[in-house]
Design an enzyme around this catalytic site. Structure first.
Site, short mmCIF file in Angstrom:
data_model
loop_
_atom_site.label_atom_id
_atom_site.label_comp_id
_atom_site.label_asym_id
_atom_site.label_seq_id
_atom_site.Cartn_x
_atom_site.Cartn_y
_atom_site.Cartn_z
N HIS A 1 -3.21 -3.51 6.65
CA HIS A 1 -3.84 -2.20 6.76
C HIS A 1 -5.37 -2.34 6.82
O HIS A 1 -6.03 -1.72 7.64
CB HIS A 1 -3.44 -1.32 5.57
CG HIS A 1 -2.08 -0.71 5.71
ND1 HIS A 1 -0.92 -1.44 5.54
CD2 HIS A 1 -1.68 0.55 5.99
CE1 HIS A 1 0.13 -0.63 5.72
NE2 HIS A 1 -0.31 0.58 5.99
N LYS B 1 9.81 1.49 0.12
CA LYS B 1 10.57 1.92 -1.06
C LYS B 1 9.65 2.57 -2.08
O LYS B 1 8.46 2.28 -2.12
CB LYS B 1 11.32 0.75 -1.68
CG LYS B 1 10.49 -0.18 -2.54
CD LYS B 1 11.39 -1.20 -3.25
CE LYS B 1 10.56 -2.26 -3.96
NZ LYS B 1 10.10 -1.84 -5.30
#
Lengths: 185, 279
Positions: A34, A92
């Site tokens: 990122h 998750k």
């Protein structure tokens, strides 16, 4: 419903708690990827793309196992991807309120069962890599997914199943242990 | 038969056993844990939770079929040895375990997870200063038990130094641990609870409790388990009946002015295996 990449407006109809499967190209990204994408740009076409929070085990060009990692680590790193057209995040544990707002009207968060690394890898084929110098866990792996089983965790209407479950758990805890809601966080 | 403390054969046999135990633990869940997951899947009323448990069971089957680790977080190895009277307590034991961990990391393969705590430099082979942790107790046979411990569940574990008058609040402390953890530790979890001893001992007891079979619970353990499941966090924090598969408690005597309580959280992949060392 089976979603196929690149994703379009069909994801906007989904509701938190729905089950979907996902097929087509997806891109792994963890913290380091990122940060690199913010600096150097997104190496794939982000329009309708799916970003998978995953640090796989790769051996000899093959995915050995590839389960989801904790998405909340990427809470503050996600906005630019959605602004660029990314339609779905897979991971998750859910994401923070800022991401719920960023997804509103634009995309969804899909939960893959934590620890199911063999199941995920059985439905994936490795097809390439960006930023390989970041190392096995942090590189952006290009994966062809075949019917990944997912639950819609956050929808495009502000619905967040994780938050709803947390709030119910808190109420239940306070009732069971006779705690005054005003005095305990 | 007496064994020479510097006996390289002992080290090597222990390395073999450690590698085999890790291989077994990483790829196959113990039968009691598998049975608990199956029972939970059969009893679960929530549709999303049933699906999550279904994925978990399918994943376990696929890991065995493909001979790959159950989870990509292959954990850090925690090792327990039982030592018979004829085997001396010696560095050979620690050397053997270390070698077994290094071999297993390359062979299975395992994700190299052990780093320096401050520089974060990765040793690449899942060993490091003081790692793997090796706990030795006397026993009849020389056995090695491994418990590969993942970070998601370890990170939400807690210890509390309660007041002696707060024994009745232990269920609240245990349930609160899961309330704070939510879906982060990959529920349905198994909770190891250590009560008593000292600050450090309570934590060790909590981890040892994770070695106990999960197919039985006494009344107290059941009470703790019910309190956790009442929260409705469910598999992966998506809601449901099954937040904990079991709660296991280990106790030790403690100071009259103390009540240490530790909760070691374990994800559904409660990986453990015991191998007898051939010598």
């Amino acid at each position: 419903m089976n979603l196929r990449t690149p994703l379009g407006a069909e994801v906007l109809d989904l509701r938190a708690g729905d089950t979907v499967t996902l097929s087509g190209t997806i891109y792994t990204a963890r913290d380091e990827a990122h940060l690199r994408m913010m600096e150097e740009g997104i190496p794939f076409d982000p329009e309708g793309a799916v970003v998978y929070h995953c640090g796989p085990v790769v051996q000899d060009g093959r995915l050995v196992v590839a389960g989801p990692t904790t998405s909340a680590r990427m809470n503050r790193l996600t906005g630019f991807l959605i602004d660029a057209g990314v339609r779905a995040l897979v991971g998750k544990g859910g994401m923070g309120p800022e991401v719920v707002e960023q997804l509103r009207g634009r995309g969804v968060y899909l939960a893959l069962t934590g620890g199911c690394a063999a199941l995920a890898a059985a439905r994936m084929r490795l097809s390439g890599v960006y930023f390989e110098d970041l190392g096995m866990a942090e590189a952006v792996w290009i994966i062809e997914a075949d019917h990944l089983p997912l639950t819609v965790g956050i929808d495009a209407h502000g619905g967040d199943l994780f938050r709803a479950v947390r709030e119910k758990a808190k109420t239940q805890f306070h009732q069971r242990f006779n705690i005054n809601q005003d005095t305990v966080s | 038969m007496m064994v020479n403390p510097a006996d390289p054969a002992l080290s090597s046999a222990l390395a073999d056993a450690t590698e085999r135990a890790l291989q077994e633990a990483e790829i196959r869940l113990p039968p009691d844990v598998l049975a608990a997951l199956r029972r939970a899947a059969a009893a679960e009323r929530d549709e999303i939770a049933r699906r999550e448990l279904g994925n978990i069971l399918e994943n376990i089957a696929l890991a065995a079929e493909r001979q790959v680790p159950i989870c990509q977080d292959t954990g850090v190895p925690v090792v327990y040895l039982t030592l018979p009277p004829d085997v001396p307590f010696s560095p050979a034991l620690f050397d053997g375990v270390r070698e077994g961990v290094q071999r297993a990391t390359a062979a299975i393969p395992l994700r190299p997870n052990v780093v320096d705590p401050l520089t974060r430099e990765n040793t690449g082979d899942n060993t490091g200063v003081g790692m793997p942790a090796v706990h030795v107790t006397p026993g009849e046979r020389l056995t090695v038990t491994v418990l590969p411990k993942g970070a998601g569940s370890e990170n939400v574990s807690r210890i509390g130094m309660l007041l002696p008058s707060q024994a009745g609040e232990i269920p609240r402390f245990v349930a609160e641990t899961m309330l704070l953890a939510g879906g982060k530790p990959c529920p349905p979890v198994i909770l190891g609870v250590g009560i008593g001893g000292t600050f450090d001992m309570a934590a060790a007891l909590a981890k040892e409790a994770l070695l106990l079979p999960v197919d039985t619970m006494d009344d107290y353990e059941q009470e703790l388990c019910d309190a956790v499941n009442a929260l409705g966090i469910g598999p992966m924090g998506l809601g449901g009946d099954t937040t904990a598969l079991a709660v296991k408690v280990k106790r030790a005597g403690c100071h009259t002015a103390s009540l240490p309580v530790a909760v070691n959280v374990q994800c559904w992949a409660c990986r453990r295996a015991t191998v007898e060392v051939k010598r």
